[in-house]
Design a protein around this motif. Structure first.
Motif, PDB file in Angstrom:
ATOM      1  N   HIS A 214      -5.817   1.806   3.281  1.00 13.50           N
ATOM      2  CA  HIS A 214      -5.162   0.488   3.360  1.00 13.50           C
ATOM      3  C   HIS A 214      -3.836   0.600   4.110  1.00 13.50           C
ATOM      4  O   HIS A 214      -3.516  -0.228   4.952  1.00 13.50           O
ATOM      5  CB  HIS A 214      -4.883  -0.081   1.961  1.00 13.50           C
ATOM      6  N   ARG A 215      -3.088   1.650   3.766  1.00 20.97           N
ATOM      7  CA  ARG A 215      -1.775   1.825   4.397  1.00 20.97           C
ATOM      8  C   ARG A 215      -1.940   2.096   5.889  1.00 20.97           C
ATOM      9  O   ARG A 215      -1.228   1.542   6.718  1.00 20.97           O
ATOM     10  CB  ARG A 215      -1.031   2.990   3.720  1.00 20.97           C
ATOM     11  N   ASP A 216      -2.907   2.925   6.205  1.00 18.10           N
ATOM     12  CA  ASP A 216      -3.143   3.258   7.611  1.00 18.10           C
ATOM     13  C   ASP A 216      -3.562   2.019   8.399  1.00 18.10           C
ATOM     14  O   ASP A 216      -3.083   1.773   9.510  1.00 18.10           O
ATOM     15  CB  ASP A 216      -4.231   4.333   7.689  1.00 18.10           C
TER      16      ASP A 216
ATOM     17  N   ALA B 274       0.835  -1.204   0.000  1.00 20.35           N
ATOM     18  CA  ALA B 274       0.000   0.000   0.000  1.00 20.35           C
ATOM     19  C   ALA B 274       0.872   1.257   0.000  1.00 20.35           C
ATOM     20  O   ALA B 274       0.500   2.266  -0.612  1.00 20.35           O
ATOM     21  CB  ALA B 274      -0.936  -0.009   1.209  1.00 20.35           C
ATOM     22  N   THR B 275       2.015   1.196   0.672  1.00 18.23           N
ATOM     23  CA  THR B 275       2.904   2.361   0.688  1.00 18.23           C
ATOM     24  C   THR B 275       3.425   2.663  -0.717  1.00 18.23           C
ATOM     25  O   THR B 275       3.426   3.816  -1.168  1.00 18.23           O
ATOM     26  CB  THR B 275       4.068   2.119   1.666  1.00 18.23           C
ATOM     27  N   VAL B 276       3.836   1.609  -1.419  1.00 18.51           N
ATOM     28  CA  VAL B 276       4.313   1.787  -2.787  1.00 18.51           C
ATOM     29  C   VAL B 276       3.180   2.296  -3.675  1.00 18.51           C
ATOM     30  O   VAL B 276       3.337   3.265  -4.429  1.00 18.51           O
ATOM     31  CB  VAL B 276       4.866   0.449  -3.348  1.00 18.51           C
ATOM     32  N   ARG B 277       2.021   1.662  -3.554  1.00 17.79           N
ATOM     33  CA  ARG B 277       0.905   2.009  -4.444  1.00 17.79           C
ATOM     34  C   ARG B 277       0.426   3.436  -4.197  1.00 17.79           C
ATOM     35  O   ARG B 277       0.098   4.161  -5.138  1.00 17.79           O
ATOM     36  CB  ARG B 277      -0.240   1.011  -4.240  1.00 17.79           C
ATOM     37  N   LEU B 278       0.389   3.810  -2.934  1.00 20.54           N
ATOM     38  CA  LEU B 278      -0.059   5.168  -2.621  1.00 20.54           C
ATOM     39  C   LEU B 278       0.898   6.196  -3.233  1.00 20.54           C
ATOM     40  O   LEU B 278       0.457   7.197  -3.811  1.00 20.54           O
ATOM     41  CB  LEU B 278      -0.157   5.354  -1.105  1.00 20.54           C
TER      42      LEU B 278
ATOM     43  N   ALA C 215      -2.973  -1.148   7.752  1.00 19.93           N
ATOM     44  CA  ALA C 215      -1.847  -2.072   7.913  1.00 19.93           C
ATOM     45  C   ALA C 215      -0.836  -1.512   8.916  1.00 19.93           C
ATOM     46  O   ALA C 215      -0.302  -2.253   9.755  1.00 19.93           O
ATOM     47  CB  ALA C 215      -1.187  -2.326   6.556  1.00 19.93           C
ATOM     48  N   ALA C 216      -0.564  -0.209   8.842  1.00 20.48           N
ATOM     49  CA  ALA C 216       0.423   0.384   9.755  1.00 20.48           C
ATOM     50  C   ALA C 216      -0.025   0.228  11.204  1.00 20.48           C
ATOM     51  O   ALA C 216       0.786  -0.089  12.093  1.00 20.48           O
ATOM     52  CB  ALA C 216       0.622   1.861   9.420  1.00 20.48           C
ATOM     53  N   ARG C 217      -1.315   0.400  11.457  1.00 21.78           N
ATOM     54  CA  ARG C 217      -1.804   0.250  12.831  1.00 21.78           C
ATOM     55  C   ARG C 217      -1.589  -1.168  13.337  1.00 21.78           C
ATOM     56  O   ARG C 217      -1.235  -1.384  14.500  1.00 21.78           O
ATOM     57  CB  ARG C 217      -3.299   0.599  12.903  1.00 21.78           C
ATOM     58  N   TRP C 218      -1.803  -2.144  12.463  1.00 22.57           N
ATOM     59  CA  TRP C 218      -1.573  -3.526  12.886  1.00 22.57           C
ATOM     60  C   TRP C 218      -0.087  -3.792  13.109  1.00 22.57           C
ATOM     61  O   TRP C 218       0.295  -4.479  14.059  1.00 22.57           O
ATOM     62  CB  TRP C 218      -2.149  -4.524  11.873  1.00 22.57           C
ATOM     63  N   VAL C 219       0.755  -3.248  12.244  1.00 26.09           N
ATOM     64  CA  VAL C 219       2.197  -3.483  12.420  1.00 26.09           C
ATOM     65  C   VAL C 219       2.657  -2.876  13.755  1.00 26.09           C
ATOM     66  O   VAL C 219       3.452  -3.487  14.479  1.00 26.09           O
ATOM     67  CB  VAL C 219       2.989  -2.928  11.223  1.00 26.09           C
ATOM     68  N   LEU C 220       2.093  -1.730  14.110  1.00 26.66           N
ATOM     69  CA  LEU C 220       2.421  -1.142  15.413  1.00 26.66           C
ATOM     70  C   LEU C 220       1.970  -2.055  16.551  1.00 26.66           C
ATOM     71  O   LEU C 220       2.729  -2.336  17.483  1.00 26.66           O
ATOM     72  CB  LEU C 220       1.750   0.226  15.581  1.00 26.66           C
ATOM     73  N   ARG C 221       0.726  -2.500  16.497  1.00 25.98           N
ATOM     74  CA  ARG C 221       0.192  -3.340  17.580  1.00 25.98           C
ATOM     75  C   ARG C 221       0.973  -4.640  17.701  1.00 25.98           C
ATOM     76  O   ARG C 221       1.252  -5.101  18.797  1.00 25.98           O
ATOM     77  CB  ARG C 221      -1.276  -3.695  17.298  1.00 25.98           C
ATOM     78  N   LEU C 222       1.311  -5.220  16.564  1.00 24.70           N
ATOM     79  CA  LEU C 222       1.980  -6.522  16.609  1.00 24.70           C
ATOM     80  C   LEU C 222       3.444  -6.355  16.996  1.00 24.70           C
ATOM     81  O   LEU C 222       3.984  -7.133  17.792  1.00 24.70           O
ATOM     82  CB  LEU C 222       1.853  -7.233  15.250  1.00 24.70           C
ATOM     83  N   GLY C 223       4.093  -5.341  16.424  1.00 24.04           N
ATOM     84  CA  GLY C 223       5.501  -5.121  16.750  1.00 24.04           C
ATOM     85  C   GLY C 223       5.685  -4.784  18.218  1.00 24.04           C
ATOM     86  O   GLY C 223       6.609  -5.276  18.873  1.00 24.04           O
ATOM     87  N   ASP C 224       4.809  -3.986  18.754  1.00 20.04           N
ATOM     88  CA  ASP C 224       4.933  -3.508  20.131  1.00 20.04           C
ATOM     89  C   ASP C 224       3.869  -4.141  21.024  1.00 20.04           C
ATOM     90  O   ASP C 224       3.410  -3.531  21.983  1.00 20.04           O
ATOM     91  CB  ASP C 224       4.799  -1.973  20.132  1.00 20.04           C
ATOM     92  N   GLY C 225       3.447  -5.367  20.702  1.00 23.33           N
ATOM     93  CA  GLY C 225       2.399  -6.046  21.469  1.00 23.33           C
ATOM     94  C   GLY C 225       2.979  -7.017  22.476  1.00 23.33           C
ATOM     95  O   GLY C 225       3.466  -6.613  23.532  1.00 23.33           O
ATOM     96  N   THR C 226       2.992  -8.295  22.141  1.00 22.13           N
ATOM     97  CA  THR C 226       3.567  -9.322  23.016  1.00 22.13           C
ATOM     98  C   THR C 226       4.879  -9.820  22.404  1.00 22.13           C
ATOM     99  O   THR C 226       5.206  -9.484  21.259  1.00 22.13           O
ATOM    100  CB  THR C 226       2.611 -10.530  23.128  1.00 22.13           C
TER     101      THR C 226
END
Lengths: 318, 301
Positions: free
Chosen positions: B185-187, B153-157, B189-200
């Motif tokens: 779409h980018r937003d 999505a970052t590339v496509r945007l 996905a980015a929110r999930w990457v934040l939650r998962l990266g900084d989750g458990t």
């Protein structure tokens, strides 16, 4: 379970009960913070949860064709429909939560077989015509069942059903339109449609539940305004609407006894195989195990995602 | 609400206006000026539309694999939205390719009743697809799926934002609509990457594995094909090298905030997906997508 001696309502509860009865009698809505009898709450949670489960499990039979839909337009239509069903499940779980239920707990009960979903979704979708027939017959039967629920005595459920019914009516038209297109297509396509109708007609009649003389909970639900018509009344309405639609489509409904009863102005079907209904609803249908296994996998395989979201929210105070 | 009338209205109505998607097949580019701009080779323009269209189609198909399997109901709805947006973009872009006569060999198999967008989606061989390896790769787990969606999505945007000024009016119109969609779409996905990266601990490990698996695929986006170079010079297309800095900046920012390690950017390589070189995973994906339509080439759906 409380001891029998505690079940007699306290005096103030008698007044609350009177108020509740008056609300029902006046055909007004019960709202989440209103007092309600425990039996009413329990019955509603069961019904709304079962309805929510049906929406979510109901994503699967058609979802099986999402990746293989034969045109990009059909793929978009089907994807939007399956997505709508997820949305319906969400509204309905939310309605159940206004009664004190918890979505995760209801999902666990579905997966453990403690709560049911519509047995129609335990049949497989063998060809793309099944997508159309599910829209036409299964969604058509669902609409017949659900339109009266827009007047259900419980406010959040009634309001959810208004939105659900509007979307279901789109789905039914889309299904019927797919079938009309296929009937104008190749001989193979017409044969697919007839085959799908042959397989789905009887199960769709069973969606209205057992006949009135064998439906244990109906009378109380009707007294409470949770239900508005009996199973047999709704089934008859569905048959009367579907027969002319089948004729317009050019398919034969698989019932040699189907006849027009001039005197009553109704179509009469042959006998329904209630043994099959009992088998399927009690878990021996062709796809029961597959449907539940997929819900179980979605929950268990992705539990780490939910845990991560919770941990992140705690860390960041979101 | 009067219950009889609701059902009867939908059972009897013949008026198309009430159907959610219409009852006939609408030419997706109806009413749009489809004249090819002066000095632009229609074959190049069509080939470029296939690149962007195939990226959207293949990623939509990958995301659709999550339907009925997603971690939460809310995510079923969100993934469905993203896939629907991408399918819509794919349909317009494939129709545009068809309208300038770029149909590859699809018309050897598809009958005349099949519209261009479907001829291209259902009746091309894998080697005729022009998507990058980034969108064709398997989903993996939810973390890898979201990392890939973030990258794609970052590339496509970045590309669509520039294409709003394309000299081709159709590309410009598709881009103007698509920018709003792909920004979401980018937003998401980015929110999930934040939650998962900084989750458990587990989600961090999975997110990092996802990043490490996805990053090498970015090599397939670094170098322009001859078609892109010519069209970029003509003010019609975007040279992928021109968006790389922006893409790296966005991805690095998200990964940093998600406490994930940013791998080294893969060295520039000759284009592969854009010239039809794909791994077996694309053939497998297309086998499922195309199977039914190919069994009934004379059917209308």
């Amino acid at each position: 379970m409380s001891a029998p001696t505690l079940e007699r309502p306290a005096p103030d509860e008698t007044a609350l009960q009177r108020q509740f009865d008056a609300t029902i009698a006046a055909d007004h809505r019960i709202e989440p913070r209103d007092w309600m009898p425990e039996g009413y709450r329990r019955t509603l949670i069961r019904q709304v949860a079962q309805h929510a489960h049906s929406e979510i499990v109901g994503m699967q039979p058609e979802g099986d064709w999402l990746l293989a839909a034969p045109s990009l337009r059909r793929k978009s239509v089907l994807l939007a429909k399956v997505q709508d069903e997820a949305g319906h499940g969400l509204y309905l779980y939310s309605a159940a939560e206004t009664l004190g239920a918890d979505r995760a707990d209801l999902t666990d009960k579905l997966i453990e077989g403690k709560q049911k979903y519509s047995s129609i979704f335990n049949y497989p979708t063998l060809t793309y015509a099944d997508v159309g027939v599910i829209g036409w017959l299964v969604d058509g039967a669902a609409i017949c069942n659900q339109v009266p629920l827009c007047r259900s005595s419980y406010g959040p459920y009634a309001r959810a059903m208004i939105r659900v019914c509007k979307e279901e009516s789109f789905h039914q038209r889309q299904g019927y339109e797919l079938l009309m297109t296929m009937m104008r297509g190749t001989p193979e396509q017409r044969a697919m449609v007839q085959d799908a109708v042959d397989r789905w007609w009887w199960p769709s009649l069973m969606m209205f539940g057992p006949p009135d003389d064998a439906s244990p909970n109906s009378a109380q639900s009707m007294a409470w305004g949770i239900k508005r018509h009996t199973n047999d009344e709704l089934r008859q309405r569905y048959v009367d609407m579907s027969v002319p639609q089948a004729q317009a489509l050019g398919v034969t409904l698989p019932d040699p006894d189907l006849t027009w009863d001039e005197a009553s102005g109704h179509w009469r079907t042959g006998p329904i195989d209630w043994d099959e209904f009992t088998r399927v609803i009690s878990g021996s249908g062709p796809m029961n195990a597959v449907r539940i296994a997929r819900r179980r996998a979605a929950r268990d395989d992705n539990a780490w995602v939910t845990e991560a979201a919770t941990a992140y929210a705690e860390k960041h105070g979101a | 609400m009067h219950e009889e009338t609701v059902y009867e209205a939908l059972a009897n109505a013949q008026d198309d206006g009430h159907w959610a998607f219409g009852t006939g097949f609408d030419e997706p580019l109806a009413g749009v000026d489809t004249t090819v701009p002066d000095g632009v080779d229609p074959t190049d323009l069509g080939a470029y539309c296939l690149m962007l269209g195939d990226d959207a189609l293949v990623l939509a198909q990958r995301l659709t694999q999550w339907m009925t399997n997603a971690p939460e109901l809310e995510e079923e709805v969100a993934i469905g939205n993203v896939a629907l947006d991408l399918l819509g973009q794919a349909r317009l872009l494939l129709a545009r390719a068809g309208s300038v006569g770029v149909l590859g060999r699809s018309r050897e198999l598809a009958t005349d009743s099949v519209p261009d967008e479907d001829a291209l989606a259902y009746f091309r061989a894998p080697g005729e697809f022009r998507n990058t390896a980034l969108v064709a790769a398997e989903n993996g787990d939810f973390a890898r799926t979201m990392v890939r969606l973030l990258a794609a999505a970052t590339v496509r945007l970045a590309v669509l934002a520039r294409l709003r000024d394309s000299r081709d009016p159709v590309l410009a119109a598709i881009a103007a609509k698509g920018v709003k969609e792909v920004a979401y779409h980018r937003d998401h996905a980015a929110r999930w990457v934040l939650r998962l990266g900084d989750g458990t601990g587990e989600s961090h490990r999975r997110a990092q594995d996802g990043v490490d698996a996805v990053w090498p695929l970015l090599a397939d986006l670094s170098t322009a094909t001859d078609v892109e170079t010519r069209l970029a010079a003509a003010g019609v297309a975007v040279d992928p090298a021109d968006v790389l800095d922006e893409v790296r900046g966005v991805l690095t920012q998200v990964l940093d905030q998600a406490t994930l390690r940013v791998p080294e950017w893969p060295p520039a390589a000759a284009p592969r997906g854009r010239v039809g070189e794909h791994g077996p995973e694309l053939a497998e994906l297309l086998g499922t997508l195309q199977g039914l339509a190919r069994q009934h080439p004379a059917a209308t759906w």
